[in-house]
Design an enzyme around this catalytic site. Structure first.
Site, PDB file in Angstrom:
ATOM      1  N   ASP A  20      37.478  51.470  46.385  1.00 32.24           N
ATOM      2  CA  ASP A  20      35.921  51.394  45.696  1.00 32.24           C
ATOM      3  C   ASP A  20      35.935  50.835  44.403  1.00 32.24           C
ATOM      4  O   ASP A  20      36.932  50.820  44.089  1.00 32.24           O
ATOM      5  CB  ASP A  20      35.475  52.970  45.625  1.00 32.24           C
ATOM      6  N   ASN A  21      34.817  50.139  44.091  1.00 29.61           N
ATOM      7  CA  ASN A  21      34.802  49.451  42.787  1.00 29.61           C
ATOM      8  C   ASN A  21      33.729  50.385  41.989  1.00 29.61           C
ATOM      9  O   ASN A  21      33.235  49.678  40.938  1.00 29.61           O
ATOM     10  CB  ASN A  21      34.675  48.040  42.954  1.00 29.61           C
ATOM     11  N   THR A 133      22.614  49.792  60.042  1.00 28.09           N
ATOM     12  CA  THR A 133      21.683  50.624  60.123  1.00 28.09           C
ATOM     13  C   THR A 133      20.537  50.579  61.015  1.00 28.09           C
ATOM     14  O   THR A 133      20.305  49.220  61.765  1.00 28.09           O
ATOM     15  CB  THR A 133      21.003  50.238  58.729  1.00 28.09           C
ATOM     16  N   SER A 168      13.518  44.924  54.863  1.00 23.32           N
ATOM     17  CA  SER A 168      13.850  44.269  53.445  1.00 23.32           C
ATOM     18  C   SER A 168      15.218  43.481  53.285  1.00 23.32           C
ATOM     19  O   SER A 168      15.665  43.319  54.336  1.00 23.32           O
ATOM     20  CB  SER A 168      14.387  45.935  52.841  1.00 23.32           C
ATOM     21  N   TYR A 170      17.901  44.400  52.000  1.00 21.02           N
ATOM     22  CA  TYR A 170      19.440  45.103  52.411  1.00 21.02           C
ATOM     23  C   TYR A 170      19.418  45.082  53.950  1.00 21.02           C
ATOM     24  O   TYR A 170      20.551  44.840  54.325  1.00 21.02           O
ATOM     25  CB  TYR A 170      19.118  46.437  51.592  1.00 21.02           C
ATOM     26  N   HIS A 171      18.337  45.320  54.506  1.00 25.31           N
ATOM     27  CA  HIS A 171      18.439  45.509  56.029  1.00 25.31           C
ATOM     28  C   HIS A 171      19.006  44.171  56.727  1.00 25.31           C
ATOM     29  O   HIS A 171      19.512  43.813  57.609  1.00 25.31           O
ATOM     30  CB  HIS A 171      17.083  46.243  56.523  1.00 25.31           C
ATOM     31  N   LYS A 174      22.379  43.438  56.621  1.00 22.90           N
ATOM     32  CA  LYS A 174      23.382  44.136  57.605  1.00 22.90           C
ATOM     33  C   LYS A 174      23.090  43.630  58.872  1.00 22.90           C
ATOM     34  O   LYS A 174      24.022  43.598  59.749  1.00 22.90           O
ATOM     35  CB  LYS A 174      22.518  45.777  57.913  1.00 22.90           C
ATOM     36  N   GLN A 197      23.140  53.351  61.743  1.00 21.86           N
ATOM     37  CA  GLN A 197      22.818  54.671  61.271  1.00 21.86           C
ATOM     38  C   GLN A 197      21.375  54.718  60.688  1.00 21.86           C
ATOM     39  O   GLN A 197      20.885  53.832  60.149  1.00 21.86           O
ATOM     40  CB  GLN A 197      23.944  54.942  60.189  1.00 21.86           C
ATOM     41  N   VAL A 200      20.582  59.398  55.859  1.00 17.58           N
ATOM     42  CA  VAL A 200      21.311  60.448  55.950  1.00 17.58           C
ATOM     43  C   VAL A 200      20.540  61.404  55.171  1.00 17.58           C
ATOM     44  O   VAL A 200      20.100  60.873  54.166  1.00 17.58           O
ATOM     45  CB  VAL A 200      22.752  60.143  55.539  1.00 17.58           C
ATOM     46  N   LEU A 228      14.515  62.585  52.780  1.00 17.94           N
ATOM     47  CA  LEU A 228      14.462  63.974  52.494  1.00 17.94           C
ATOM     48  C   LEU A 228      15.039  64.522  51.126  1.00 17.94           C
ATOM     49  O   LEU A 228      14.342  65.594  50.674  1.00 17.94           O
ATOM     50  CB  LEU A 228      15.258  64.451  53.784  1.00 17.94           C
ATOM     51  N   ARG A 230      14.973  63.001  48.678  1.00 18.95           N
ATOM     52  CA  ARG A 230      13.942  62.866  47.406  1.00 18.95           C
ATOM     53  C   ARG A 230      12.899  64.127  47.525  1.00 18.95           C
ATOM     54  O   ARG A 230      12.235  64.499  46.484  1.00 18.95           O
ATOM     55  CB  ARG A 230      13.420  61.721  47.340  1.00 18.95           C
ATOM     56  N   THR A 242       6.107  62.247  47.491  1.00 14.34           N
ATOM     57  CA  THR A 242       5.594  60.959  47.446  1.00 14.34           C
ATOM     58  C   THR A 242       5.577  60.397  48.897  1.00 14.34           C
ATOM     59  O   THR A 242       6.521  59.671  49.283  1.00 14.34           O
ATOM     60  CB  THR A 242       6.444  60.161  46.504  1.00 14.34           C
ATOM     61  N   VAL A 243       4.571  60.453  49.769  1.00 21.90           N
ATOM     62  CA  VAL A 243       4.422  59.989  51.090  1.00 21.90           C
ATOM     63  C   VAL A 243       3.662  58.508  50.951  1.00 21.90           C
ATOM     64  O   VAL A 243       2.653  58.360  50.146  1.00 21.90           O
ATOM     65  CB  VAL A 243       3.412  60.975  51.889  1.00 21.90           C
TER      66      VAL A 243
END
Ligand SMILES: NC(=O)c1ccc[n+]([C@@H]2O[C@H](COP(=O)([O-])OP(=O)(O)OC[C@H]3O[C@@H](n4cnc5c(N)ncnc54)[C@H](O)[C@@H]3O)[C@@H](O)[C@H]2O)c1
Length: 375
Positions: A20-21, A133, A168, A170-171, A174, A197, A200, A228, A230, A242-243
């Site tokens: 890990d960094n 993901t 996004s 990020y996605h 992936k 995934q 989580v 969840l 959050r 916050t929905v």
């Protein structure tokens, strides 16, 4: 690999090392969104875990985008299997500004490419288990298969990677990771499992349950917190849940305990050489509205109001859509799901109540918009 996974695998008799960094910790610090409970560093964690379990976990602190570091790690600990988690893992962070976008892009692609090159050079028979993901697929208007789709076209047939369309950056990294892995599976005969995934939830695992210093991160902010987790902290803090928008956004979720079991099952049943095996890693689907309602109901038994607020959606996404993903592969390998019961929600609320004094309300919702064009 992540800390909870490392503990779980040693508890099941495997011998592991962690790398890990501390990127996650430093980004949280930079953005002033620290987790609810402080997390000791990995050296401190390994001492605690060794005293409890007798298992020693070597720790390598360094950056997997740095080839000389990764060479050194693989010379000192040559694995039979490699679990690749090392990415900037937050979609909202990746959409924050240009700097965050570039960091996500570079970091995620370079760690993945370095992992591939390291396996080729140091342990070509080792398997790679990669955390992908469900967000790679987006929310298409057809059933989502496990990674692959048979296409009939003008009388001919071929199997392709299922079409991907992420919501996004990020996605999107992936998706690019999956493409890199698929390329090198074909070129170099690697053995790879890509685990698509879903978000989580949860804090407790069989290994950490009685030891707060071994818990995983619990972020409750909109950048790094998952939905969840959050909502639970929002309920305890007296902040409206916050929905975003209509709240019909549906995804596949899983308990952190099942994440660990899925990763272990994939490792213990390796993909064949020359195969990119893909599993959809979640146990049940919920819309955001359903999650908010569930949290509200359980929170009320603690005397918490947990009001639900439908706020303007800072993301660009469908708020009401078809969603029917396949997820049989991991069940066939023996996964026994831990579902989201009221007891699980209650246990998380109890944890957040215990640490209520540490909640910083200003961290909860800063209205980060996904269409930012700032630097
Ligand atoms: N948590 C979720 O809901 C979820 C859902 C789907 C996929 N995932 C994926 O699962 C993996 C783990 O996610 P997480 O939520 O535990 O996040 P996390 O941030 O806790 O784990 C990622 C770890 O990788 C490390 N890392 C990042 N870049 C690195 C680098 N260049 N060199 C060395 N270490 C580096 C980080 O410091 C962190 O410890 C990620 O790949 C994420 O994209 C997570």
């Amino acid at each position: 690999m992540g800390w909870p996974t490392a503990m779980h695998l040693t508890a099941k008799g495997h011998s592991v090392a962690v790398v890990d960094n501390y990127l996650r910790r430093s980004l949280c610090r930079q953005e002033n969104v620290e987790p609810l409970v402080d997390v000791p560093n990995l050296h401190q964690r390994t001492v605690i875990w060794e005293s409890l379990s007798g298992s020693h976990i070597p720790v390598f602190i360094g950056d997997l985008t740095d080839w000389s570091f990764i060479e050194d790690v693989f010379r000192r600990f040559t694995p039979d299997g490699l679990v690749h988690y090392a990415e900037q893992p937050a979609a909202p962070y990746s959409m924050l500004n240009r700097t965050a976008s570039m960091l996500t892009l570079r970091n995620n692609l370079e760690t993945t490419a370095n992992v591939i090159f390291a396996v080729k050079q140091f342990c070509p028979d080792a398997q790679i288990v990669k955390l992908g993901t469900m967000g790679e697929y987006g929310t298409p208007n057809i059933d989502i298969e496990e990674g692959w789709l048979d296409v009939d076209h003008k009388g001919r047939r071929q199997t392709f990677l299922f079409p991907r369309q992420a919501g996004s950056l990020y996605h999107t990294t992936k998706i690019m990771d999956t493409d890199l892995l698929w390329l090198y599976v074909r070129m170099w005969n690697l053995r790879v499992t890509d685990l698509m995934q879903g978000p989580v939830y949860g804090i407790f695992t069989d290994e950490n349950r009685d030891h707060e210093n071994l818990y995983s991160f619990l972020n409750y902010d909109e950048l790094f917190g998952t939905v969840l987790n959050r909502f639970i902290v929002q309920a305890v803090a007296g902040h409206p849940l916050t929905v975003y928008g209509k709240g019909g956004q549906t995804r596949g979720y899983l308990n952190i305990v099942d994440t660990l079991n899925c990763v272990r099952l994939a490792l213990e049943n390796p993909a064949q050489k020359g195969k990119l095996r893909i599993f959809n890693q979640f146990t049940e689907t919920f819309s955001v509205n359903q999650l908010a309602d569930r949290v509200q109901k359980v929170a009320s038994s603690f005397g918490l109001k947990a009001e639900i607020a439908r706020i303007e959606n800072p993301r660009k996404e469908s708020e009401d859509h078809y969603y029917n993903p396949e997820h049989t592969g991991l069940l066939e390998l023996g996964l026994e799901p831990h579902y989201l019961t009221d007891e699980v929600i209650a246990e998380m609320i109890e944890f957040a109540l215990k640490h209520k004094d540490k909640i910083r309300p200003e961290q909860i919702f800063r209205k980060v918009k996904w269409d930012s064009d700032s630097n």
